[in-house]
Design a protein around this motif. Structure first.
Motif, PDB file in Angstrom:
ATOM      1  N   UNK A 244       0.967  -1.266   0.214  1.00 21.47           N
ATOM      2  CA  UNK A 244       0.089  -0.221   0.013  1.00 21.47           C
ATOM      3  C   UNK A 244       0.764   1.147  -0.106  1.00 21.47           C
ATOM      4  N   UNK A 245       1.780   1.104   0.921  1.00 23.12           N
ATOM      5  CA  UNK A 245       2.645   2.243   0.845  1.00 23.12           C
ATOM      6  C   UNK A 245       3.580   2.518  -0.211  1.00 23.12           C
ATOM      7  N   UNK A 246       4.080   1.559  -0.728  1.00 24.69           N
ATOM      8  CA  UNK A 246       5.085   1.570  -2.227  1.00 24.69           C
ATOM      9  C   UNK A 246       4.165   1.976  -3.057  1.00 24.69           C
ATOM     10  N   UNK A 247       2.703   1.695  -3.158  1.00 18.69           N
ATOM     11  CA  UNK A 247       1.957   2.331  -4.366  1.00 18.69           C
ATOM     12  C   UNK A 247       1.712   3.657  -3.928  1.00 18.69           C
ATOM     13  N   UNK A 248       1.605   4.212  -2.717  1.00 22.80           N
ATOM     14  CA  UNK A 248       1.167   5.618  -2.712  1.00 22.80           C
ATOM     15  C   UNK A 248       2.531   6.411  -2.851  1.00 22.80           C
ATOM     16  N   UNK A 249       3.707   5.903  -2.502  1.00 24.22           N
ATOM     17  CA  UNK A 249       4.814   6.617  -2.691  1.00 24.22           C
ATOM     18  C   UNK A 249       5.254   6.653  -4.049  1.00 24.22           C
ATOM     19  N   UNK A 250       4.990   5.752  -5.060  1.00 27.96           N
ATOM     20  CA  UNK A 250       5.226   5.763  -6.344  1.00 27.96           C
ATOM     21  C   UNK A 250       4.316   6.876  -7.028  1.00 27.96           C
ATOM     22  N   UNK A 251       3.092   6.717  -6.560  1.00 22.62           N
ATOM     23  CA  UNK A 251       2.030   7.521  -7.181  1.00 22.62           C
ATOM     24  C   UNK A 251       2.416   8.985  -6.796  1.00 22.62           C
ATOM     25  N   UNK A 252       2.847   9.302  -5.578  1.00 22.11           N
ATOM     26  CA  UNK A 252       3.087  10.537  -5.258  1.00 22.11           C
ATOM     27  C   UNK A 252       4.188  11.139  -6.086  1.00 22.11           C
ATOM     28  N   UNK A 253       5.279  10.428  -6.337  1.00 20.05           N
ATOM     29  CA  UNK A 253       6.359  10.798  -6.921  1.00 20.05           C
ATOM     30  C   UNK A 253       6.195  11.063  -8.510  1.00 20.05           C
ATOM     31  N   UNK A 254       5.275  10.078  -8.956  1.00 22.43           N
ATOM     32  CA  UNK A 254       4.872  10.422 -10.272  1.00 22.43           C
ATOM     33  C   UNK A 254       4.010  11.386 -10.702  1.00 22.43           C
ATOM     34  N   UNK A 255       3.021  11.754  -9.781  1.00 22.82           N
ATOM     35  CA  UNK A 255       1.987  12.685  -9.899  1.00 22.82           C
ATOM     36  C   UNK A 255       2.637  14.087  -9.683  1.00 22.82           C
ATOM     37  N   UNK A 256       3.734  13.996  -8.622  1.00 19.32           N
ATOM     38  CA  UNK A 256       4.423  15.372  -8.210  1.00 19.32           C
ATOM     39  C   UNK A 256       5.235  15.711  -9.359  1.00 19.32           C
ATOM     40  N   UNK A 464       8.945  16.879  -1.428  1.00 20.15           N
ATOM     41  CA  UNK A 464       8.799  17.915  -2.394  1.00 20.15           C
ATOM     42  C   UNK A 464       7.619  17.654  -3.376  1.00 20.15           C
ATOM     43  N   UNK A 465       8.012  16.331  -3.829  1.00 18.23           N
ATOM     44  CA  UNK A 465       7.243  15.714  -4.928  1.00 18.23           C
ATOM     45  C   UNK A 465       5.726  15.696  -4.467  1.00 18.23           C
ATOM     46  N   UNK A 466       5.547  15.098  -3.076  1.00 20.85           N
ATOM     47  CA  UNK A 466       4.461  14.807  -2.612  1.00 20.85           C
ATOM     48  C   UNK A 466       3.676  16.012  -2.404  1.00 20.85           C
ATOM     49  N   UNK A 467       4.184  17.232  -1.989  1.00 19.39           N
ATOM     50  CA  UNK A 467       3.727  18.665  -1.896  1.00 19.39           C
ATOM     51  C   UNK A 467       2.934  19.013  -3.363  1.00 19.39           C
ATOM     52  N   UNK A 468       3.852  18.907  -4.276  1.00 19.05           N
ATOM     53  CA  UNK A 468       3.503  19.068  -5.745  1.00 19.05           C
ATOM     54  C   UNK A 468       2.143  18.299  -5.985  1.00 19.05           C
ATOM     55  N   UNK A 469       2.504  17.004  -5.795  1.00 20.76           N
ATOM     56  CA  UNK A 469       1.259  15.943  -6.341  1.00 20.76           C
ATOM     57  C   UNK A 469      -0.092  16.633  -5.637  1.00 20.76           C
ATOM     58  N   UNK A 470      -0.122  17.155  -4.287  1.00 20.11           N
ATOM     59  CA  UNK A 470      -1.189  17.546  -3.571  1.00 20.11           C
ATOM     60  C   UNK A 470      -1.848  18.704  -3.740  1.00 20.11           C
ATOM     61  N   UNK A 471      -1.018  19.733  -4.215  1.00 23.35           N
ATOM     62  CA  UNK A 471      -1.289  20.984  -4.589  1.00 23.35           C
ATOM     63  C   UNK A 471      -1.614  21.122  -5.938  1.00 23.35           C
ATOM     64  N   UNK A 472      -0.581  21.230  -6.974  1.00 22.73           N
ATOM     65  CA  UNK A 472      -0.602  21.476  -8.295  1.00 22.73           C
ATOM     66  C   UNK A 472      -1.284  20.576  -9.377  1.00 22.73           C
ATOM     67  N   UNK A 473      -1.035  19.301  -8.988  1.00 23.33           N
ATOM     68  CA  UNK A 473      -1.463  18.347 -10.283  1.00 23.33           C
ATOM     69  C   UNK A 473      -2.969  18.321 -10.569  1.00 23.33           C
ATOM     70  N   UNK A 474      -4.046  18.381  -9.608  1.00 22.19           N
ATOM     71  CA  UNK A 474      -5.279  18.626  -9.971  1.00 22.19           C
ATOM     72  C   UNK A 474      -5.777  19.852 -10.701  1.00 22.19           C
ATOM     73  N   UNK A 475      -4.999  20.838 -10.093  1.00 20.86           N
ATOM     74  CA  UNK A 475      -5.404  22.201 -10.529  1.00 20.86           C
ATOM     75  C   UNK A 475      -4.731  22.514 -12.087  1.00 20.86           C
ATOM     76  N   UNK A 476      -3.782  21.927 -12.312  1.00 20.88           N
ATOM     77  CA  UNK A 476      -3.126  21.984 -13.754  1.00 20.88           C
ATOM     78  C   UNK A 476      -3.799  20.953 -14.639  1.00 20.88           C
TER      79      UNK A 476
END
Length: 573
Positions: A244-256, A464-476
């Motif tokens: 579960x954590x591995x999936x969430x970390x990978x996704x955070x890095x990707x989306x971030x 930093x990638x997690x913060x970018x995913x959580x803030x900018x990705x949906x808005x962009x």
């Protein structure tokens, strides 16, 4: 020549090149400072993007992280590589068509709101500053070894170097400096990898050597698995991980990745949308060269490190061990007073039998993961010029990304806050001065924070990638592909995403208010950005459909971005 002379020579030559380029290409206008005049060729921009992308986390920390974490370290390879593909194919061409300098500029115009612009500026600053902290630690590690000084002194020297050529050249200077830095860092990464692969397996191609056989006929990975289990660790290739954590970390890095301001702005430095796509393709090839080599270096490094130190008399340690001890990033504590270095997993209860049989009282070796790539050539007794080359490459990687991030910080303040909000009539000269002052403050504060970061380089960068995913990705993404999303939804979503993610990271990684057993759903701070992104997305859509649609003019603008008939140069104002 000695190792030190080679290192001084190699680092001196490369730094002379960087500084010379910065002086030659110094910015004379805001357009030069922000987007290098918009005239960079796709090939040069591809190399500069690759250098900007492959930071100290990629060059110094990723291989060290994989060395110590094994299978689970692949999440960094998958997340960062997949994220770049997502950015290059899904977002970069459309953002380039929009024609603005920065992500906050896009957010402010797309969501027709100065408040949205200010929130985006805050997010960009928070993300970029977090990223800078990781880079400054990488700079400190490299300088500490290169000059044989304390880590803290190394960070201080790095601050001065970064400040000089970033303030002078802006994006124009940084772009051409990064082209040179890419050449240095990729050569520095591949040369020792080829040596190590050849020595270990007889195959000069590291990617193939990773799956090859060593001199005694055993498979390299099987040998490392055996070494690991003998020391009480789980097998290096074991897939027994928190999926579960591995999936969430990978996704955070990707989306971030898709929301990183310093990478997105690179696509504004080329003349046309077609060139943005082409430079993205070039960059992907240049990035893949290093990323496919990292796992091999990780395996070679871990095998060589344990073989060189396990049960060795401390009085007989090689010079490289003493050199790294002086930096404070490698340490030995003789817990059983037998004079030998013993490296076991003291958190594994199965090692009690080992402890009873040899008087061992715990692991005696402390290793900072971020030194692995730099120390590996010394451990393997490679030629002095190779050791010097790796130091130069590590500095190139850390400095190139730090410069790009600092430019984002400066443009967010001078362009998005001052020019677009607080002082719309500010002169170009004063805008440039404000940008350079912002860089000065950011690099000093980032350096101070880098002396005592909340984790190793790759971990800080993952935040930093997690913060970018959580803030900018949906808005962009929604801002490009949906005409219905409005400013109310985007504002609410960005605030929820960044506040939730930042709070989680601060609680568990900075203030240490709990351990892994307290994580939500088992998700670590490195992966929480994915959950923050989901919260952002849900809040954005719910609020959007409870409030009025955007103005017709904005909807038409979104349609023109997605169905471009052509694109002009990036706009200054």
């Amino acid at each position: 020549m000695t190792d030190n002379i080679w290192t001084y020579l190699m680092v001196g030559i490369t730094f002379a090149i960087y500084l010379g380029i910065a002086i030659w290409s110094r910015a004379g206008s805001t357009k030069d400072f922000y987007v290098a005049g918009g005239g960079v060729s796709p090939l040069a921009n591809g190399m500069a993007t690759a250098a900007d992308w492959m930071s100290a986390a990629s060059f110094l920390s990723m291989a060290g992280l994989i060395s110590f974490s094994g299978f689970i370290g692949s999440q960094y390879l998958m997340g960062w590589t997949g994220g770049y593909v997502l950015l290059a194919l899904l977002l970069a061409p459309y953002l380039r068509k929009f024609g603005k300098f920065t992500v906050p500029d896009f957010i402010g115009e797309r969501y027709y709101s100065q408040t949205a612009r200010v929130i985006a500026v805050f997010c960009a600053l928070f993300i970029s500053f977090t990223y800078v902290v990781g880079q400054m630690k990488g700079v400190g590690v490299a300088f500490a070894r290169f000059l044989e000084v304390k880590f803290e002194v190394g960070v201080g020297i790095g601050i001065v170097i970064v400040l000089f050529y970033t303030v002078l050249g802006g994006m124009k200077g940084i772009t051409y400096t990064q082209v040179a830095q890419y050449c240095v860092l990729i050569f520095a990464y591949l040369v020792p990898a080829i040596f190590l692969s050849l020595f270990a397996t007889g195959n000069p191609i590291p990617q193939l050597g990773l799956g090859g056989q060593v001199t005694d006929g055993a498979w390299l990975l099987d040998k490392l698995d055996t070494i690991h289990t003998d020391l009480g660790f789980k097998a290096y290739t074991s897939a027994d991980v928190n999926t579960v954590d591995m999936f969430f970390v990978t996704a955070a890095l990707m989306l971030g990745t898709a929301g990183l301001p310093h990478v997105i702005v690179r696509f504004f430095t080329v003349p046309r949308v077609k060139d943005a796509r082409l430079s993205a393709g070039y960059a992907l090839v240049f990035i893949a060269i290093l990323y496919t080599t990292a796992p091999a270096i990780s395996v070679f490094a871990k095998t060589n490190l344990i073989s060189a130190l396990q049960d060795k008399e401390y009085a007989d340690v090689p010079q490289w061990f003493t050199n790294w001890e002086h930096t404070g990033l490698l340490g030995f504590e003789d817990k059983n007073n037998d004079g030998k270095i013993q490296y076991y997993n003291d958190k594994n209860p199965d090692m009690d039998a080992v402890a009873a049989s040899n008087g061992w009282k715990g692991n005696e070796l402390t290793i900072d993961q971020d030194i692995i790539v730099l120390a590996n050539p010394e451990i393997s007794q490679l030629p002095a010029w190779v050791i010097a080359l790796v130091v130069a490459g590590g500095l190139a990687a850390a400095l190139s990304t730090a410069a790009g991030l600092l430019l984002v910080i400066s443009t967010s303040i001078s362009h998005d806050l001052l020019k677009k909000w607080l002082k719309p009539n500010i002169s170009e000269k004063k805008e440039l001065l404000a940008a350079r002052l912002a860089i000065t403050v950011a690099v000093i504060v980032g350096g101070i924070a880098g002396i005592n970061p909340p984790g190793f380089v790759a971990e800080v960068v993952a935040f930093a990638f997690g913060l970018a995913a959580a803030s900018f990705f949906p808005a962009i993404v929604l801002g490009i592909f949906s005409t219905r999303v409005n400013k109310e939804g985007a504002l609410a979503g960005m605030l929820v995403g960044i506040v939730f993610t930042a709070t989680y990271i601060l609680c568990f990684s900075v203030f240490k208010m709990g351990g892994p057993e307290d994580y939500w759903f088992g998700i670590s701070p490195k992966g929480i950005g994915t959950l923050g992104m989901i919260f952002n997305l849900v809040v954005t859509l719910v609020v959007t459909y409870l409030t009025p649609a955007p103005p017709v003019k904005v909807q038409e603008m979104v349609e023109s971005i997605r169905y471009p008939k052509g694109a002009g140069a990036a706009q200054e104002h």
